[in-house]
Design a protein around this motif. Structure first.
Motif, PDB file in Angstrom:
ATOM      1  N   TYR A   1     -64.338  38.641 -21.682  1.00 41.01           N
ATOM      2  CA  TYR A   1     -64.900  39.105 -22.933  1.00 41.01           C
ATOM      3  C   TYR A   1     -66.378  38.758 -23.029  1.00 41.01           C
ATOM      4  O   TYR A   1     -66.849  37.795 -22.433  1.00 41.01           O
ATOM      5  CB  TYR A   1     -64.149  38.474 -24.120  1.00 41.01           C
ATOM      6  CG  TYR A   1     -62.893  39.228 -24.478  1.00 41.01           C
ATOM      7  CD1 TYR A   1     -61.861  39.369 -23.562  1.00 41.01           C
ATOM      8  CD2 TYR A   1     -62.745  39.813 -25.733  1.00 41.01           C
ATOM      9  CE1 TYR A   1     -60.709  40.057 -23.877  1.00 41.01           C
ATOM     10  CE2 TYR A   1     -61.589  40.501 -26.060  1.00 41.01           C
ATOM     11  CZ  TYR A   1     -60.577  40.619 -25.125  1.00 41.01           C
ATOM     12  OH  TYR A   1     -59.443  41.325 -25.444  1.00 41.01           O
TER      13      TYR A   1
ATOM     14  N   ALA B   1     -59.929  49.597 -24.446  1.00 33.39           N
ATOM     15  CA  ALA B   1     -60.239  48.170 -24.421  1.00 33.39           C
ATOM     16  C   ALA B   1     -58.996  47.387 -24.834  1.00 33.39           C
ATOM     17  O   ALA B   1     -58.110  47.910 -25.519  1.00 33.39           O
ATOM     18  CB  ALA B   1     -61.392  47.868 -25.379  1.00 33.39           C
TER      19      ALA B   1
ATOM     20  N   ASP C   1     -58.536  45.206 -27.012  1.00 35.38           N
ATOM     21  CA  ASP C   1     -58.368  45.079 -28.463  1.00 35.38           C
ATOM     22  C   ASP C   1     -57.408  46.119 -29.017  1.00 35.38           C
ATOM     23  O   ASP C   1     -56.709  45.867 -30.005  1.00 35.38           O
ATOM     24  CB  ASP C   1     -59.720  45.232 -29.174  1.00 35.38           C
ATOM     25  CG  ASP C   1     -60.630  44.035 -28.949  1.00 35.38           C
ATOM     26  OD1 ASP C   1     -60.162  43.072 -28.326  1.00 35.38           O
ATOM     27  OD2 ASP C   1     -61.783  44.072 -29.401  1.00 35.38           O
TER      28      ASP C   1
ATOM     29  N   ASP D   1     -60.129  51.706 -36.381  1.00 30.78           N
ATOM     30  CA  ASP D   1     -61.455  51.359 -36.891  1.00 30.78           C
ATOM     31  C   ASP D   1     -62.043  50.093 -36.278  1.00 30.78           C
ATOM     32  O   ASP D   1     -63.220  49.786 -36.496  1.00 30.78           O
ATOM     33  CB  ASP D   1     -61.416  51.230 -38.422  1.00 30.78           C
ATOM     34  CG  ASP D   1     -61.345  52.589 -39.110  1.00 30.78           C
ATOM     35  OD1 ASP D   1     -61.587  53.597 -38.419  1.00 30.78           O
ATOM     36  OD2 ASP D   1     -61.037  52.641 -40.314  1.00 30.78           O
ATOM     37  N   LYS D   2     -61.246  49.358 -35.522  1.00 31.47           N
ATOM     38  CA  LYS D   2     -61.764  48.172 -34.831  1.00 31.47           C
ATOM     39  C   LYS D   2     -62.407  48.525 -33.495  1.00 31.47           C
ATOM     40  O   LYS D   2     -63.113  47.695 -32.908  1.00 31.47           O
ATOM     41  CB  LYS D   2     -60.633  47.164 -34.593  1.00 31.47           C
ATOM     42  CG  LYS D   2     -60.076  46.542 -35.855  1.00 31.47           C
ATOM     43  CD  LYS D   2     -58.946  45.582 -35.535  1.00 31.47           C
ATOM     44  CE  LYS D   2     -58.357  44.986 -36.802  1.00 31.47           C
ATOM     45  NZ  LYS D   2     -57.221  44.082 -36.498  1.00 31.47           N
ATOM     46  N   LEU D   3     -62.158  49.729 -33.009  1.00 36.66           N
ATOM     47  CA  LEU D   3     -62.687  50.143 -31.710  1.00 36.66           C
ATOM     48  C   LEU D   3     -64.122  50.625 -31.841  1.00 36.66           C
ATOM     49  O   LEU D   3     -64.533  51.143 -32.880  1.00 36.66           O
ATOM     50  CB  LEU D   3     -61.807  51.243 -31.118  1.00 36.66           C
ATOM     51  CG  LEU D   3     -60.332  50.857 -30.909  1.00 36.66           C
ATOM     52  CD1 LEU D   3     -59.528  52.057 -30.452  1.00 36.66           C
ATOM     53  CD2 LEU D   3     -60.209  49.711 -29.924  1.00 36.66           C
ATOM     54  N   ASP D   4     -64.892  50.480 -30.783  1.00 36.03           N
ATOM     55  CA  ASP D   4     -66.317  50.812 -30.815  1.00 36.03           C
ATOM     56  C   ASP D   4     -66.612  52.235 -30.362  1.00 36.03           C
ATOM     57  O   ASP D   4     -67.513  52.884 -30.881  1.00 36.03           O
ATOM     58  CB  ASP D   4     -67.110  49.829 -29.937  1.00 36.03           C
ATOM     59  CG  ASP D   4     -67.055  48.411 -30.484  1.00 36.03           C
ATOM     60  OD1 ASP D   4     -67.040  48.263 -31.724  1.00 36.03           O
ATOM     61  OD2 ASP D   4     -67.027  47.464 -29.676  1.00 36.03           O
ATOM     62  N   GLU D   5     -65.858  52.724 -29.389  1.00 31.06           N
ATOM     63  CA  GLU D   5     -66.166  54.026 -28.802  1.00 31.06           C
ATOM     64  C   GLU D   5     -65.361  55.142 -29.468  1.00 31.06           C
ATOM     65  O   GLU D   5     -64.151  55.011 -29.688  1.00 31.06           O
ATOM     66  CB  GLU D   5     -65.874  54.010 -27.297  1.00 31.06           C
ATOM     67  CG  GLU D   5     -66.761  53.043 -26.511  1.00 31.06           C
ATOM     68  CD  GLU D   5     -66.552  53.173 -25.018  1.00 31.06           C
ATOM     69  OE1 GLU D   5     -65.959  54.207 -24.590  1.00 31.06           O
ATOM     70  OE2 GLU D   5     -66.973  52.271 -24.278  1.00 31.06           O
ATOM     71  N   ASP D   6     -66.026  56.246 -29.763  1.00 29.78           N
ATOM     72  CA  ASP D   6     -65.360  57.396 -30.381  1.00 29.78           C
ATOM     73  C   ASP D   6     -64.249  57.938 -29.491  1.00 29.78           C
ATOM     74  O   ASP D   6     -63.216  58.405 -29.982  1.00 29.78           O
ATOM     75  CB  ASP D   6     -66.383  58.504 -30.674  1.00 29.78           C
ATOM     76  CG  ASP D   6     -67.345  58.120 -31.789  1.00 29.78           C
ATOM     77  OD1 ASP D   6     -67.005  57.218 -32.581  1.00 29.78           O
ATOM     78  OD2 ASP D   6     -68.446  58.722 -31.856  1.00 29.78           O
TER      79      ASP D   6
ATOM     80  N   GLU E   1     -62.291  56.259 -27.511  1.00 25.06           N
ATOM     81  CA  GLU E   1     -61.108  55.415 -27.653  1.00 25.06           C
ATOM     82  C   GLU E   1     -60.432  55.644 -29.006  1.00 25.06           C
ATOM     83  O   GLU E   1     -59.196  55.665 -29.099  1.00 25.06           O
ATOM     84  CB  GLU E   1     -61.502  53.942 -27.499  1.00 25.06           C
ATOM     85  CG  GLU E   1     -61.959  53.571 -26.095  1.00 25.06           C
ATOM     86  CD  GLU E   1     -62.232  52.086 -25.947  1.00 25.06           C
ATOM     87  OE1 GLU E   1     -62.441  51.425 -26.992  1.00 25.06           O
ATOM     88  OE2 GLU E   1     -62.220  51.592 -24.816  1.00 25.06           O
ATOM     89  N   LYS E   2     -61.238  55.812 -30.046  1.00 21.62           N
ATOM     90  CA  LYS E   2     -60.668  56.071 -31.373  1.00 21.62           C
ATOM     91  C   LYS E   2     -59.850  57.351 -31.356  1.00 21.62           C
ATOM     92  O   LYS E   2     -58.727  57.400 -31.886  1.00 21.62           O
ATOM     93  CB  LYS E   2     -61.789  56.165 -32.413  1.00 21.62           C
ATOM     94  CG  LYS E   2     -62.505  54.854 -32.687  1.00 21.62           C
ATOM     95  CD  LYS E   2     -63.575  55.032 -33.755  1.00 21.62           C
ATOM     96  CE  LYS E   2     -64.270  53.716 -34.058  1.00 21.62           C
ATOM     97  NZ  LYS E   2     -65.305  53.862 -35.118  1.00 21.62           N
TER      98      LYS E   2
END
Length: 289
Positions: free
Chosen positions: A176, A239, A241, A270-275, A277-278
């Motif tokens: 991490y 990821a 997460d 909403d915890k993910l950073d990349e669109d 992955e969302k």
């Protein structure tokens, strides 16, 4: 290292091979964590009972902290915690000096920290995300982690020796941002236990025991979602997460009052950073709910 006396319930878990599996699972579940395999719990209990330190290694949200809390419960010993970060210093571990008043006179008193308290009281010390600490900080407790079980308090010059019952449990998330590899001298002071994600029937039981969700069909769908997320993580599509069991349990709780897809949006997506992955997780939710 001093061995830890096992409570009767734990002795039965280890020694009575004729004990029914359901009884064992009830004992394990009473501590809040049902491990993916009984061997994980047995190995941790044996290591701690022999005075060894254990290092729980696994992905975020796999239940490492709950595992530590369950061990604390089974051994009937309280647990002091250290949450590691780049700001961790000697005061965070050992304690600090502060001004106090005795009979209207100002004095300097030492307030013990988690390491000092655990050693003097013979309880467990839990070091969370141990690889988040600065490399120069942790060598301070090397003597605590080896056969000496001793440390010199840098603030009082007191030599602190752990009393019977003291044990150390640490947890690590590898790879991490902000983490650093554990040096070999530190890692060699631990017995390493790899903690994987909980899946299948055990995850169903965990959801039923620890969340407000009672709809069996919904629980089964969330278990399928978890399995799909774990598979995607192993394939490098998401990821770690995204597959957090902690986040999944939050989604299960919210789904008792919100539509499941919205619960998943708030707890996981909403915890993910990349669109990318969302969108992937949202597509999985669409197929299941």
């Amino acid at each position: 290292m001093t061995a830890i006396q096992l409570p009767k319930a734990v002795q039965e878990l280890l020694e009575n091979n004729k004990k029914q599996t359901t009884d064992r699972e009830e004992l394990i579940r009473s501590g809040g964590y049902l491990p993916p395999s009984e061997e994980l719990l047995i190995d941790a209990i044996v290591a701690l009972s022999m005075g060894k330190n254990i290092l729980l290694k696994g992905p975020t949200g796999a239940g490492k902290t709950k595992f530590a809390e369950t061990l604390s419960s089974l051994f009937e010993r309280p647990m002091y915690s250290v949450n590691c970060s780049v700001d961790l210093d000697a005061e965070s571990l050992m304690g600090f000096k502060t001004l106090a008043y005795e009979e209207e006179k100002q004095t300097i008193q030492f307030v013990p920290g988690p390491v000092t308290n655990a050693m003097k009281q013979g309880t467990f010390l839990y070091i969370d995300e141990i690889n988040m600490a600065k490399p120069e900080t942790l060598p301070l407790i090397n003597g605590v982690l080896d056969y000496r079980r001793t440390i010199t308090n840098p603030f009082t010059n007191e030599i602190v020796t752990a009393v019977e019952g003291f044990g150390v449990i640490a947890a690590i998330n590898e790879g991490y941002i902000g983490t650093v590899p554990l040096n070999e001298a530190l890692k060699n002071r631990f017995i390493v236990i790899d903690v994987p994600y909980i899946q299948g029937e055990q995850l169903e039981q965990l959801i039923a025991d620890t969340t407000n969700l009672a709809d069996k069909q919904l629980i089964e769908r969330f278990v399928t979602l978890s399995n799909d997320l774990i598979t995607a993580v192993s394939q490098g599509k998401l990821a770690e997460d995204a597959a957090s069991i902690r986040a999944l349990l939050d989604a299960c709780d919210l789904s008792t009052y919100l539509p499941p897809k919205r619960a998943i949006l708030r707890s996981i997506v909403d915890k993910l950073d990349e669109d990318r992955e969302k969108a992937f997780v949202e597509n999985l939710a669409d197929t299941l709910f």
